[in-house]
Design a protein around this motif. Structure first.
Motif, PDB file in Angstrom:
ATOM      1  N   ASP A 111     -40.067 154.953  74.456  1.00  0.00           N
ATOM      2  CA  ASP A 111     -39.281 155.280  75.641  1.00  0.00           C
ATOM      3  C   ASP A 111     -39.022 154.048  76.492  1.00  0.00           C
ATOM      4  OD1 ASP A 111     -39.061 157.891  74.958  1.00  0.00           O
ATOM      5  OD2 ASP A 111     -40.662 158.591  76.269  1.00  0.00           O
ATOM      6  N   ARG A 112     -40.049 153.195  76.575  1.00  0.00           N
ATOM      7  CA  ARG A 112     -39.888 152.015  77.409  1.00  0.00           C
ATOM      8  C   ARG A 112     -38.817 151.107  76.846  1.00  0.00           C
ATOM      9  NH1 ARG A 112     -44.556 148.962  77.145  1.00  0.00           N
ATOM     10  NH2 ARG A 112     -45.709 150.919  77.180  1.00  0.00           N
ATOM     11  N   LEU A 113     -38.824 150.966  75.527  1.00  0.00           N
ATOM     12  CA  LEU A 113     -37.825 150.105  74.911  1.00  0.00           C
ATOM     13  C   LEU A 113     -36.418 150.671  75.110  1.00  0.00           C
ATOM     14  CD1 LEU A 113     -37.352 147.573  73.308  1.00  0.00           C
ATOM     15  CD2 LEU A 113     -37.608 148.887  71.222  1.00  0.00           C
ATOM     16  N   LEU A 114     -36.347 151.979  75.165  1.00  0.00           N
ATOM     17  CA  LEU A 114     -35.040 152.617  75.297  1.00  0.00           C
ATOM     18  C   LEU A 114     -34.608 152.770  76.743  1.00  0.00           C
ATOM     19  CD1 LEU A 114     -35.205 155.417  72.607  1.00  0.00           C
ATOM     20  CD2 LEU A 114     -34.422 153.073  72.414  1.00  0.00           C
ATOM     21  N   SER A 115     -35.443 152.324  77.660  1.00  0.00           N
ATOM     22  CA  SER A 115     -35.149 152.623  79.064  1.00  0.00           C
ATOM     23  C   SER A 115     -34.103 151.687  79.653  1.00  0.00           C
ATOM     24  CB  SER A 115     -36.434 152.565  79.887  1.00  0.00           C
ATOM     25  OG  SER A 115     -36.923 151.241  79.878  1.00  0.00           O
ATOM     26  N   GLY A 116     -33.821 150.594  78.963  1.00  0.00           N
ATOM     27  CA  GLY A 116     -32.828 149.662  79.483  1.00  0.00           C
ATOM     28  C   GLY A 116     -31.418 150.191  79.344  1.00  0.00           C
ATOM     29  N   TRP A 117     -30.478 149.357  79.662  1.00  0.00           N
ATOM     30  CA  TRP A 117     -29.088 149.811  79.554  1.00  0.00           C
ATOM     31  C   TRP A 117     -28.614 149.576  78.135  1.00  0.00           C
ATOM     32  CZ3 TRP A 117     -26.152 145.005  79.865  1.00  0.00           C
ATOM     33  CH2 TRP A 117     -26.903 143.938  80.389  1.00  0.00           C
ATOM     34  N   ARG A 118     -28.859 150.596  77.378  1.00  0.00           N
ATOM     35  CA  ARG A 118     -28.557 150.592  75.955  1.00  0.00           C
ATOM     36  C   ARG A 118     -27.224 151.280  75.745  1.00  0.00           C
ATOM     37  NH1 ARG A 118     -30.374 154.414  71.803  1.00  0.00           N
ATOM     38  NH2 ARG A 118     -30.967 155.714  73.530  1.00  0.00           N
ATOM     39  N   ARG A 119     -26.523 150.854  74.711  1.00  0.00           N
ATOM     40  CA  ARG A 119     -25.289 151.556  74.378  1.00  0.00           C
ATOM     41  C   ARG A 119     -25.278 151.854  72.884  1.00  0.00           C
ATOM     42  NH1 ARG A 119     -23.625 146.093  75.419  1.00  0.00           N
ATOM     43  NH2 ARG A 119     -22.736 145.119  73.571  1.00  0.00           N
ATOM     44  N   THR A 120     -24.435 152.778  72.506  1.00  0.00           N
ATOM     45  CA  THR A 120     -24.308 153.119  71.098  1.00  0.00           C
ATOM     46  C   THR A 120     -22.953 152.648  70.604  1.00  0.00           C
ATOM     47  OG1 THR A 120     -25.709 155.047  71.398  1.00  0.00           O
ATOM     48  CG2 THR A 120     -24.364 154.999  69.432  1.00  0.00           C
ATOM     49  N   GLU A 121     -22.959 151.957  69.477  1.00  0.00           N
ATOM     50  CA  GLU A 121     -21.704 151.483  68.898  1.00  0.00           C
ATOM     51  C   GLU A 121     -21.641 151.899  67.438  1.00  0.00           C
ATOM     52  OE1 GLU A 121     -21.080 147.340  69.378  1.00  0.00           O
ATOM     53  OE2 GLU A 121     -21.401 147.388  71.546  1.00  0.00           O
ATOM     54  N   VAL A 122     -20.428 152.030  66.946  1.00  0.00           N
ATOM     55  CA  VAL A 122     -20.246 152.353  65.535  1.00  0.00           C
ATOM     56  C   VAL A 122     -19.792 151.100  64.814  1.00  0.00           C
ATOM     57  CG1 VAL A 122     -18.956 153.727  63.871  1.00  0.00           C
ATOM     58  CG2 VAL A 122     -19.699 154.755  66.028  1.00  0.00           C
ATOM     59  N   ARG A 123     -20.549 150.725  63.786  1.00  0.00           N
ATOM     60  CA  ARG A 123     -20.200 149.572  62.955  1.00  0.00           C
ATOM     61  C   ARG A 123     -20.234 150.024  61.499  1.00  0.00           C
ATOM     62  NH1 ARG A 123     -19.223 147.409  66.978  1.00  0.00           N
ATOM     63  NH2 ARG A 123     -19.500 145.284  67.670  1.00  0.00           N
ATOM     64  N   ARG A 124     -19.136 149.788  60.806  1.00  0.00           N
ATOM     65  CA  ARG A 124     -19.072 150.098  59.371  1.00  0.00           C
ATOM     66  C   ARG A 124     -19.505 151.526  59.065  1.00  0.00           C
ATOM     67  NH1 ARG A 124     -20.844 144.331  56.649  1.00  0.00           N
ATOM     68  NH2 ARG A 124     -19.447 143.104  57.899  1.00  0.00           N
ATOM     69  N   GLY A 125     -19.093 152.444  59.904  1.00  0.00           N
ATOM     70  CA  GLY A 125     -19.358 153.845  59.638  1.00  0.00           C
ATOM     71  C   GLY A 125     -20.742 154.317  60.028  1.00  0.00           C
ATOM     72  N   SER A 126     -21.552 153.456  60.618  1.00  0.00           N
ATOM     73  CA  SER A 126     -22.881 153.852  61.046  1.00  0.00           C
ATOM     74  C   SER A 126     -22.998 153.725  62.562  1.00  0.00           C
ATOM     75  CB  SER A 126     -23.950 152.966  60.404  1.00  0.00           C
ATOM     76  OG  SER A 126     -23.893 153.082  59.012  1.00  0.00           O
ATOM     77  N   GLU A 127     -23.869 154.550  63.099  1.00  0.00           N
ATOM     78  CA  GLU A 127     -24.130 154.445  64.533  1.00  0.00           C
ATOM     79  C   GLU A 127     -25.290 153.503  64.780  1.00  0.00           C
ATOM     80  OE1 GLU A 127     -24.658 157.753  67.110  1.00  0.00           O
ATOM     81  OE2 GLU A 127     -22.859 158.725  66.380  1.00  0.00           O
ATOM     82  N   TRP A 128     -25.118 152.608  65.726  1.00  0.00           N
ATOM     83  CA  TRP A 128     -26.145 151.627  66.054  1.00  0.00           C
ATOM     84  C   TRP A 128     -26.443 151.690  67.546  1.00  0.00           C
ATOM     85  CZ3 TRP A 128     -27.896 148.042  62.268  1.00  0.00           C
ATOM     86  CH2 TRP A 128     -27.193 148.075  61.058  1.00  0.00           C
ATOM     87  N   SER A 129     -27.707 151.527  67.863  1.00  0.00           N
ATOM     88  CA  SER A 129     -28.072 151.302  69.247  1.00  0.00           C
ATOM     89  C   SER A 129     -28.018 149.808  69.498  1.00  0.00           C
ATOM     90  CB  SER A 129     -29.477 151.814  69.520  1.00  0.00           C
ATOM     91  OG  SER A 129     -29.460 153.210  69.661  1.00  0.00           O
ATOM     92  N   VAL A 130     -27.449 149.448  70.625  1.00  0.00           N
ATOM     93  CA  VAL A 130     -27.320 148.038  70.979  1.00  0.00           C
ATOM     94  C   VAL A 130     -27.941 147.835  72.354  1.00  0.00           C
ATOM     95  CG1 VAL A 130     -25.709 146.139  71.387  1.00  0.00           C
ATOM     96  CG2 VAL A 130     -25.184 147.871  69.660  1.00  0.00           C
ATOM     97  N   GLN A 131     -28.939 147.002  72.400  1.00  0.00           N
ATOM     98  CA  GLN A 131     -29.596 146.736  73.666  1.00  0.00           C
ATOM     99  C   GLN A 131     -29.550 145.251  73.971  1.00  0.00           C
ATOM    100  OE1 GLN A 131     -33.148 148.802  74.497  1.00  0.00           O
ATOM    101  NE2 GLN A 131     -32.953 148.135  76.595  1.00  0.00           N
ATOM    102  N   PRO A 132     -28.918 144.885  75.090  1.00  0.00           N
ATOM    103  CA  PRO A 132     -28.861 143.470  75.450  1.00  0.00           C
ATOM    104  C   PRO A 132     -30.225 142.959  75.911  1.00  0.00           C
ATOM    105  CG  PRO A 132     -27.222 144.789  76.655  1.00  0.00           C
ATOM    106  CD  PRO A 132     -28.200 145.738  76.038  1.00  0.00           C
ATOM    107  N   VAL A 133     -30.543 141.745  75.518  1.00  0.00           N
ATOM    108  CA  VAL A 133     -31.738 141.057  76.009  1.00  0.00           C
ATOM    109  C   VAL A 133     -31.247 139.931  76.901  1.00  0.00           C
ATOM    110  CG1 VAL A 133     -33.773 139.716  75.358  1.00  0.00           C
ATOM    111  CG2 VAL A 133     -33.030 141.624  73.924  1.00  0.00           C
TER     112      VAL A 133
END
Ligand SMILES: [Zn+2]
Length: 97
Positions: free
Chosen positions: A21-43
């Motif tokens: 949960d802590r790792l996911l608590s930042g401003w994460r977004r979901t993007e689609v790349r090559r037909g897959s869904e990815w979580s993208v979290q900026p550091v």
């Protein structure tokens, strides 16, 4: 005798683990790349203390350099395994992936 169809509740796929949960608590977004869904979290700059290898260009991401952490949202092994298989990318390498 009439059979009644029982409605089954669908289990929530979201894991509820502290560190997860802590790792996911930042401003994460979901993007689609090559037909897959990815979580993208900026550091942000200064938020990393070791070098990573970018899978896009194969070069190092120096410590302290702002970059992106991505992981798949639709892996067959579940959310936690996906998270453990996360990758660090240069922002521009991810954008052209
Ligand atoms: Zn790169």
């Amino acid at each position: 005798m009439a059979k009644k169809g029982r409605s089954r509740r669908r289990p929530d796929r979201r894991a509820s683990d502290d560190s997860f949960d802590r790792l996911l608590s930042g401003w994460r977004r979901t993007e689609v790349r090559r037909g897959s869904e990815w979580s993208v979290q900026p550091v942000g700059p200064g938020r990393s203390d070791k070098p990573y290898t970018c899978p896009g260009c194969g070069r190092a991401i120096e410590p302290g350099v702002a970059h992106l952490v991505t992981w798949r949202e639709d892996g067959v092994l579940g959310a936690r395994a996906d998270l453990e298989a996360r990758r660090h990318w240069h922002s521009h390498c991810w954008n052209i992936f």
